[in-house]
Design a protein around this motif. Sequence first.
Motif, PDB file in Angstrom:
ATOM      1  N   UNK A   1      33.622  40.801  46.052  1.00 32.77           N
ATOM      2  CA  UNK A   1      32.323  41.139  46.644  1.00 32.77           C
ATOM      3  C   UNK A   1      31.414  41.803  45.625  1.00 32.77           C
ATOM      4  N   UNK A   2      32.006  42.664  44.788  1.00 35.08           N
ATOM      5  CA  UNK A   2      31.208  43.432  43.815  1.00 35.08           C
ATOM      6  C   UNK A   2      31.204  42.791  42.426  1.00 35.08           C
ATOM      7  N   UNK A   3      31.886  41.617  42.267  1.00 35.16           N
ATOM      8  CA  UNK A   3      31.933  40.950  40.963  1.00 35.16           C
ATOM      9  C   UNK A   3      32.500  41.902  39.917  1.00 35.16           C
ATOM     10  N   UNK A   4      33.697  42.498  40.241  1.00 31.90           N
ATOM     11  CA  UNK A   4      34.220  43.554  39.378  1.00 31.90           C
ATOM     12  C   UNK A   4      35.746  43.491  39.259  1.00 31.90           C
ATOM     13  N   UNK A   5      36.243  43.690  38.034  1.00 35.77           N
ATOM     14  CA  UNK A   5      37.659  43.915  37.764  1.00 35.77           C
ATOM     15  C   UNK A   5      37.798  45.359  37.327  1.00 35.77           C
ATOM     16  N   UNK A   6      38.804  46.051  37.834  1.00 36.42           N
ATOM     17  CA  UNK A   6      39.090  47.425  37.398  1.00 36.42           C
ATOM     18  C   UNK A   6      40.584  47.560  37.170  1.00 36.42           C
TER      19      UNK A   6
ATOM     20  N   UNK B   1      39.708  34.343  50.594  1.00 37.79           N
ATOM     21  CA  UNK B   1      38.887  33.490  49.744  1.00 37.79           C
ATOM     22  C   UNK B   1      39.832  32.664  48.867  1.00 37.79           C
ATOM     23  N   UNK B   2      39.885  31.372  49.122  1.00 39.62           N
ATOM     24  CA  UNK B   2      40.893  30.529  48.490  1.00 39.62           C
ATOM     25  C   UNK B   2      40.910  30.598  46.977  1.00 39.62           C
ATOM     26  N   UNK B   3      39.744  30.605  46.352  1.00 40.17           N
ATOM     27  CA  UNK B   3      39.687  30.626  44.891  1.00 40.17           C
ATOM     28  C   UNK B   3      40.290  31.909  44.328  1.00 40.17           C
ATOM     29  N   UNK B   4      40.253  32.982  45.118  1.00 39.91           N
ATOM     30  CA  UNK B   4      40.810  34.252  44.662  1.00 39.91           C
ATOM     31  C   UNK B   4      42.326  34.159  44.488  1.00 39.91           C
ATOM     32  N   UNK B   5      42.991  33.372  45.336  1.00 34.71           N
ATOM     33  CA  UNK B   5      44.438  33.198  45.169  1.00 34.71           C
ATOM     34  C   UNK B   5      44.732  32.511  43.838  1.00 34.71           C
ATOM     35  N   UNK B   6      43.854  31.605  43.414  1.00 36.53           N
ATOM     36  CA  UNK B   6      44.023  30.953  42.116  1.00 36.53           C
ATOM     37  C   UNK B   6      43.873  31.936  40.975  1.00 36.53           C
ATOM     38  N   UNK B   7      42.871  32.819  41.082  1.00 40.37           N
ATOM     39  CA  UNK B   7      42.632  33.834  40.034  1.00 40.37           C
ATOM     40  C   UNK B   7      43.834  34.766  39.922  1.00 40.37           C
ATOM     41  N   UNK B   8      44.244  35.334  41.051  1.00 40.88           N
ATOM     42  CA  UNK B   8      45.348  36.302  41.031  1.00 40.88           C
ATOM     43  C   UNK B   8      46.656  35.608  40.637  1.00 40.88           C
ATOM     44  N   UNK B   9      46.855  34.389  41.114  1.00 42.17           N
ATOM     45  CA  UNK B   9      48.060  33.643  40.758  1.00 42.17           C
ATOM     46  C   UNK B   9      48.145  33.368  39.266  1.00 42.17           C
ATOM     47  N   UNK B  10      47.021  32.997  38.662  1.00 44.58           N
ATOM     48  CA  UNK B  10      47.017  32.745  37.218  1.00 44.58           C
ATOM     49  C   UNK B  10      47.270  34.029  36.438  1.00 44.58           C
ATOM     50  N   UNK B  11      46.674  35.136  36.877  1.00 44.75           N
ATOM     51  CA  UNK B  11      46.913  36.420  36.213  1.00 44.75           C
ATOM     52  C   UNK B  11      48.375  36.839  36.366  1.00 44.75           C
ATOM     53  N   UNK B  12      48.967  36.567  37.516  1.00 42.36           N
ATOM     54  CA  UNK B  12      50.386  36.879  37.719  1.00 42.36           C
ATOM     55  C   UNK B  12      51.258  36.057  36.771  1.00 42.36           C
ATOM     56  N   UNK B  13      50.874  34.812  36.534  1.00 42.51           N
ATOM     57  CA  UNK B  13      51.627  33.972  35.599  1.00 42.51           C
ATOM     58  C   UNK B  13      51.573  34.557  34.191  1.00 42.51           C
TER      59      UNK B  13
END
Length: 163
Positions: free
Chosen positions: A144-149, A108-120
């Motif tokens: 899928x579950x709309x969840x961060x853990x 899911x392309x947008x997920x790479x943006x989310x994880x990339x920003x968090x990595x920054x």
Amino acid sequence: MAAANFVQRMNPDVQLLPIDRRLDRGNVARLLEGVDVVVDGCDNFATRLIVADAALAAHVPLVSAAVGQFEGQLAVYRGWEPGKPCYRCLVGSDPDRPDVSCADQGVLGALTGVIGSLAAIEAVRQLVPFGEDSAGKLLLVDALAFRFRTIALPKDAGCPCAD
Ligand SMILES: [Zn+2]
């Protein structure tokens, strides 16, 4: 080179040193000389192990970011510190571990943006500490579950980093 060009256009004051070379066990230690933090977002397990081992040996904090089809993972490793895990504490040492590429499974392309920003954010935190220390924790993002853990990531007593 595309990333370097993008960053240079975005902020001309940033000094860039693009390295147009494949990373391997033979050159990784030299590439990490003088480095303050490593951000790993590579797409295969073998390279992740090479980067993680080198960062551990050089005592350079490793920000490790990964995405699957609908999930993401983020962790910071400083395995040379007492009680802090290294990447192998999480994944083990099996060099034949099955490796499913992003190209095969799709991401899911947008997920790479989310994880990339968090990595920054975590890269900045390693350079200029703020808030809680992120080393020793694993952030799991489930789109899928709309969840961060966040789960604790203990040091593996059987891992070479524990010697
Ligand atoms: Zn370890």
